[in-house]
Write a protein that holds these residues in place. Structure first.
Motif, PDB file in Angstrom:
ATOM      1  N   ARG A 116       0.819  -1.207   0.000  1.00 17.53           N
ATOM      2  CA  ARG A 116       0.000   0.000   0.000  1.00 17.53           C
ATOM      3  C   ARG A 116       0.865   1.274   0.000  1.00 17.53           C
ATOM      4  O   ARG A 116       1.830   1.403   0.755  1.00 17.53           O
ATOM      5  CB  ARG A 116      -0.960   0.021   1.186  1.00 17.53           C
ATOM      6  N   GLY A 117       0.498   2.198  -0.874  1.00 19.70           N
ATOM      7  CA  GLY A 117       1.132   3.504  -0.878  1.00 19.70           C
ATOM      8  C   GLY A 117       2.567   3.530  -1.352  1.00 19.70           C
ATOM      9  O   GLY A 117       3.226   4.571  -1.274  1.00 19.70           O
ATOM     10  N   GLN A 118       3.102   2.408  -1.867  1.00 23.18           N
ATOM     11  CA  GLN A 118       4.473   2.379  -2.379  1.00 23.18           C
ATOM     12  C   GLN A 118       4.410   2.056  -3.892  1.00 23.18           C
ATOM     13  O   GLN A 118       3.698   2.722  -4.626  1.00 23.18           O
ATOM     14  CB  GLN A 118       5.325   1.365  -1.603  1.00 23.18           C
ATOM     15  N   ALA A 119       5.196   1.098  -4.334  1.00 22.64           N
ATOM     16  CA  ALA A 119       5.122   0.589  -5.711  1.00 22.64           C
ATOM     17  C   ALA A 119       5.465   1.615  -6.781  1.00 22.64           C
ATOM     18  O   ALA A 119       5.019   1.487  -7.917  1.00 22.64           O
ATOM     19  CB  ALA A 119       3.728  -0.001  -5.979  1.00 22.64           C
ATOM     20  N   PRO A 131      -5.021   4.996   2.021  1.00 20.49           N
ATOM     21  CA  PRO A 131      -5.960   6.111   2.168  1.00 20.49           C
ATOM     22  C   PRO A 131      -5.945   6.726   3.564  1.00 20.49           C
ATOM     23  O   PRO A 131      -6.975   6.878   4.211  1.00 20.49           O
ATOM     24  CB  PRO A 131      -7.302   5.448   1.873  1.00 20.49           C
ATOM     25  N   HIS A 132      -4.757   7.084   4.033  1.00 21.11           N
ATOM     26  CA  HIS A 132      -4.625   7.674   5.358  1.00 21.11           C
ATOM     27  C   HIS A 132      -3.738   8.901   5.259  1.00 21.11           C
ATOM     28  O   HIS A 132      -2.711   8.898   4.587  1.00 21.11           O
ATOM     29  CB  HIS A 132      -4.004   6.679   6.353  1.00 21.11           C
ATOM     30  N   GLY A 133      -4.122   9.939   5.946  1.00 19.40           N
ATOM     31  CA  GLY A 133      -3.290  11.126   6.023  1.00 19.40           C
ATOM     32  C   GLY A 133      -2.147  10.935   7.005  1.00 19.40           C
ATOM     33  O   GLY A 133      -1.990   9.888   7.614  1.00 19.40           O
ATOM     34  N   SER A 134      -1.323  11.959   7.148  1.00 17.30           N
ATOM     35  CA  SER A 134      -0.167  11.882   8.018  1.00 17.30           C
ATOM     36  C   SER A 134       0.183  13.268   8.493  1.00 17.30           C
ATOM     37  O   SER A 134      -0.075  14.265   7.810  1.00 17.30           O
ATOM     38  CB  SER A 134       1.023  11.267   7.261  1.00 17.30           C
ATOM     39  N   GLY A 135       0.783  13.321   9.672  1.00 17.87           N
ATOM     40  CA  GLY A 135       1.377  14.567  10.121  1.00 17.87           C
ATOM     41  C   GLY A 135       2.629  14.856   9.325  1.00 17.87           C
ATOM     42  O   GLY A 135       2.946  14.157   8.358  1.00 17.87           O
ATOM     43  N   PRO A 136       3.384  15.878   9.707  1.00 20.25           N
ATOM     44  CA  PRO A 136       4.628  16.176   8.999  1.00 20.25           C
ATOM     45  C   PRO A 136       5.531  14.943   8.950  1.00 20.25           C
ATOM     46  O   PRO A 136       5.699  14.250   9.943  1.00 20.25           O
ATOM     47  CB  PRO A 136       5.251  17.299   9.844  1.00 20.25           C
ATOM     48  N   ALA A 137       6.087  14.674   7.768  1.00 20.68           N
ATOM     49  CA  ALA A 137       6.897  13.470   7.595  1.00 20.68           C
ATOM     50  C   ALA A 137       7.967  13.724   6.548  1.00 20.68           C
ATOM     51  O   ALA A 137       7.824  14.575   5.681  1.00 20.68           O
ATOM     52  CB  ALA A 137       6.020  12.291   7.162  1.00 20.68           C
ATOM     53  N   PRO A 139       9.948  12.591   3.186  1.00 17.74           N
ATOM     54  CA  PRO A 139       9.522  11.813   2.014  1.00 17.74           C
ATOM     55  C   PRO A 139       9.875  10.334   2.152  1.00 17.74           C
ATOM     56  O   PRO A 139      10.939   9.965   2.637  1.00 17.74           O
ATOM     57  CB  PRO A 139      10.314  12.475   0.870  1.00 17.74           C
ATOM     58  N   GLY A 140       8.970   9.479   1.719  1.00 14.76           N
ATOM     59  CA  GLY A 140       9.053   8.042   1.966  1.00 14.76           C
ATOM     60  C   GLY A 140       7.972   7.673   2.962  1.00 14.76           C
ATOM     61  O   GLY A 140       7.088   8.482   3.277  1.00 14.76           O
ATOM     62  N   VAL A 141       8.008   6.444   3.469  1.00 11.62           N
ATOM     63  CA  VAL A 141       6.966   6.014   4.396  1.00 11.62           C
ATOM     64  C   VAL A 141       7.475   5.751   5.799  1.00 11.62           C
ATOM     65  O   VAL A 141       6.687   5.520   6.711  1.00 11.62           O
ATOM     66  CB  VAL A 141       6.235   4.748   3.879  1.00 11.62           C
ATOM     67  N   MET A 142       8.783   5.806   6.014  1.00 12.50           N
ATOM     68  CA  MET A 142       9.327   5.440   7.329  1.00 12.50           C
ATOM     69  C   MET A 142       8.843   6.339   8.460  1.00 12.50           C
ATOM     70  O   MET A 142       8.745   5.905   9.606  1.00 12.50           O
ATOM     71  CB  MET A 142      10.853   5.472   7.288  1.00 12.50           C
ATOM     72  N   THR A 143       8.544   7.599   8.173  1.00 15.49           N
ATOM     73  CA  THR A 143       8.097   8.507   9.235  1.00 15.49           C
ATOM     74  C   THR A 143       6.634   8.895   9.076  1.00 15.49           C
ATOM     75  O   THR A 143       6.153   9.785   9.772  1.00 15.49           O
ATOM     76  CB  THR A 143       8.968   9.776   9.284  1.00 15.49           C
ATOM     77  N   ARG A 144       5.923   8.239   8.200  1.00 21.25           N
ATOM     78  CA  ARG A 144       4.514   8.574   7.977  1.00 21.25           C
ATOM     79  C   ARG A 144       3.683   8.125   9.186  1.00 21.25           C
ATOM     80  O   ARG A 144       3.580   6.940   9.486  1.00 21.25           O
ATOM     81  CB  ARG A 144       4.016   7.903   6.698  1.00 21.25           C
ATOM     82  N   GLY A 145       3.126   9.083   9.899  1.00 21.64           N
ATOM     83  CA  GLY A 145       2.328   8.770  11.082  1.00 21.64           C
ATOM     84  C   GLY A 145       3.141   8.324  12.277  1.00 21.64           C
ATOM     85  O   GLY A 145       2.600   7.715  13.207  1.00 21.64           O
ATOM     86  N   ILE A 146       4.428   8.646  12.312  1.00 18.21           N
ATOM     87  CA  ILE A 146       5.327   8.113  13.341  1.00 18.21           C
ATOM     88  C   ILE A 146       5.101   8.734  14.707  1.00 18.21           C
ATOM     89  O   ILE A 146       5.659   8.287  15.708  1.00 18.21           O
ATOM     90  CB  ILE A 146       6.804   8.286  12.892  1.00 18.21           C
ATOM     91  N   GLU A 147       4.229   9.726  14.796  1.00 18.54           N
ATOM     92  CA  GLU A 147       3.930  10.354  16.087  1.00 18.54           C
ATOM     93  C   GLU A 147       3.303   9.369  17.070  1.00 18.54           C
ATOM     94  O   GLU A 147       3.390   9.555  18.282  1.00 18.54           O
ATOM     95  CB  GLU A 147       2.960  11.538  15.903  1.00 18.54           C
ATOM     96  N   SER A 148       2.684   8.296  16.559  1.00 19.00           N
ATOM     97  CA  SER A 148       1.973   7.360  17.427  1.00 19.00           C
ATOM     98  C   SER A 148       1.953   5.976  16.788  1.00 19.00           C
ATOM     99  O   SER A 148       1.821   5.869  15.555  1.00 19.00           O
ATOM    100  CB  SER A 148       0.534   7.835  17.641  1.00 19.00           C
ATOM    101  N   PRO A 225      16.303   3.252   3.592  1.00 22.09           N
ATOM    102  CA  PRO A 225      15.356   4.204   4.157  1.00 22.09           C
ATOM    103  C   PRO A 225      15.543   4.529   5.641  1.00 22.09           C
ATOM    104  O   PRO A 225      14.801   5.348   6.179  1.00 22.09           O
ATOM    105  CB  PRO A 225      14.002   3.536   3.928  1.00 22.09           C
ATOM    106  N   TYR A 226      16.526   3.896   6.326  1.00 17.60           N
ATOM    107  CA  TYR A 226      16.725   4.274   7.729  1.00 17.60           C
ATOM    108  C   TYR A 226      17.073   5.746   7.863  1.00 17.60           C
ATOM    109  O   TYR A 226      16.731   6.389   8.864  1.00 17.60           O
ATOM    110  CB  TYR A 226      17.827   3.419   8.359  1.00 17.60           C
ATOM    111  N   SER A 227      17.742   6.311   6.854  1.00 18.02           N
ATOM    112  CA  SER A 227      18.117   7.726   6.918  1.00 18.02           C
ATOM    113  C   SER A 227      16.906   8.646   6.982  1.00 18.02           C
ATOM    114  O   SER A 227      17.018   9.790   7.418  1.00 18.02           O
ATOM    115  CB  SER A 227      18.983   8.087   5.715  1.00 18.02           C
ATOM    116  N   GLU A 228      15.747   8.160   6.551  1.00 19.99           N
ATOM    117  CA  GLU A 228      14.538   8.980   6.653  1.00 19.99           C
ATOM    118  C   GLU A 228      14.243   9.330   8.116  1.00 19.99           C
ATOM    119  O   GLU A 228      13.807  10.441   8.426  1.00 19.99           O
ATOM    120  CB  GLU A 228      13.337   8.247   6.053  1.00 19.99           C
ATOM    121  N   VAL A 229      14.474   8.365   9.001  1.00 20.74           N
ATOM    122  CA  VAL A 229      14.214   8.622  10.422  1.00 20.74           C
ATOM    123  C   VAL A 229      15.214   9.633  10.967  1.00 20.74           C
ATOM    124  O   VAL A 229      14.845  10.569  11.693  1.00 20.74           O
ATOM    125  CB  VAL A 229      14.268   7.309  11.226  1.00 20.74           C
ATOM    126  N   ALA A 230      16.493   9.472  10.615  1.00 23.35           N
ATOM    127  CA  ALA A 230      17.506  10.422  11.078  1.00 23.35           C
ATOM    128  C   ALA A 230      17.219  11.820  10.556  1.00 23.35           C
ATOM    129  O   ALA A 230      17.353  12.815  11.293  1.00 23.35           O
ATOM    130  CB  ALA A 230      18.888   9.958  10.634  1.00 23.35           C
TER     131      ALA A 230
END
Length: 320
Positions: A116-119, A131-137, A139-148, A225-230
């Motif tokens: 989902r959401g990649q490809a 089909p889900h929004g996200s807070g500030p993140a 680019p990529g999916v590693m930090t999408r919605g990572i607040e919780s 993609p680990y660098s996305e978190v950093a």
């Protein structure tokens, strides 16, 4: 070059990786909610020139009952067959049917789950939105919605993978006692999670798995993609504690402690994307010691097609 600890130290590497007190309750509630939705799976012949294996275009309910696309590919032999649920690496999707014939050629049915959401980073694409929004993140999916952990992207993707197993278990052409979860990189991390969270998985193959020992991974590699978190934490300077708490709900080491099925893991000692210590941390956390295939001179490609051959032979023995 070698990017991590020496192999003799890696084989004994068992770090203290904390897990949330409510980890099991969190996933039990998440999966119960997904399974409570009344959405039914659909399947129709795939639009493909491939005719020797049977190929179906499947849509099954994933997280929240949301539709997830997949290919179901089976050899033209009587069932029920052993089945592989194939999970895809970061940025990829289910691709096209003719790219997914290997397992059928080896006598297995396979369900190739879209992501989902990649490809849209490599490969031949897919067709499953997120089909889900996200807070500030970042680019990529590693930090999408990572607040919780409730809003985190990988909560949804892991649930999709577990529900993929649920789907194949309903099929009369699949032997429910011979279902394996397999994948490479992100797919390997998802295979570990699926083996941990679904009691009917009979075997797990996780090649150079991503999503393991996440706090160490973020600190010792600057590869995506680990660098996305950093990068995210470089901006959100006070968020580290909450970020790593969220990540602990999907960490492959925490998942590995709950795997009961026979498991094969591959690791490459020159892998700067999924550093070998993070992979061994997960392998060494599995209660029944897994089969570990080591590739000393490879990077994130791992064992490539050689590893596929080894995994096919290993699954043949385990699922026999």
């Amino acid at each position: 070059m070698l990017v991590d600890l020496p192999l003799d130290q890696l084989r004994d590497y068992r770090p203290e990786v904390p897990e949330p007190d409510d980890f099991d309750d969190f996933w039990a509630a998440t999966l119960a909610q997904a399974r409570s939705t009344p959405t039914a799976a659909t399947s129709e012949p795939a639009d493909t020139p491939v005719t020797a294996p049977r190929v179906e275009d499947v849509t099954f309910p994933g997280f929240g009952g949301e539709p997830v696309r997949a290919w179901f590919v089976a050899p033209p032999v009587p069932g029920p067959l052993p089945c592989v649920v194939e999970l895809i690496g970061y940025g990829g999707g289910r691709g096209l049917p003719h790219e997914r014939l290997g397992w059928a050629a080896a006598g297995y049915a396979s369900l190739v789950m879209d992501t989902r959401g990649q490809a849209s980073t490599w490969g031949s694409g897919g067709g499953t939105p997120d089909p889900h929004g996200s807070g500030p993140a970042h680019p990529g999916v590693m930090t999408r919605g990572i607040e919780s952990p409730q809003t985190y992207y990988y909560r949804r993707l892991v649930t999709d993978a577990v529900r993929a197993v649920d789907h194949v278990l309903t099929r009369p052409d699949v032997d429910p006692d011979r279902v394996a979860a397999v994948g490479t990189s992100q797919g390997g991390g998802l295979a570990l999670a699926t083996g941990a969270l679904h009691g009917r998985v009979a075997a797990v193959v996780a090649d150079v798995p991503f999503l393991c020992h996440l706090e160490r991974a973020v600190s010792i590699t600057d590869a995506a993609p680990y660098s996305e978190v950093a990068s995210y934490l470089a901006v959100h300077r006070g968020a580290a504690e909450q970020v790593f708490r969220t990540l602990s709900y999907v960490d492959g080491v925490v998942m590995a402690r709950r795997i009961c099925a026979p498991t094969m893991i591959s690791v490459a000692l020159m892998d700067d994307v999924c550093p070998p210590s993070t992979v061994f941390a997960a392998a060494n956390a599995i209660p029944v010691p897994p089969t570990v295939e080591v590739y000393p001179f490879n990077g994130h490609e791992g064992g490539g097609q050689e590893q596929w051959l080894r995994s096919v032979r290993w699954l043949g023995e385990v699922l026999a």
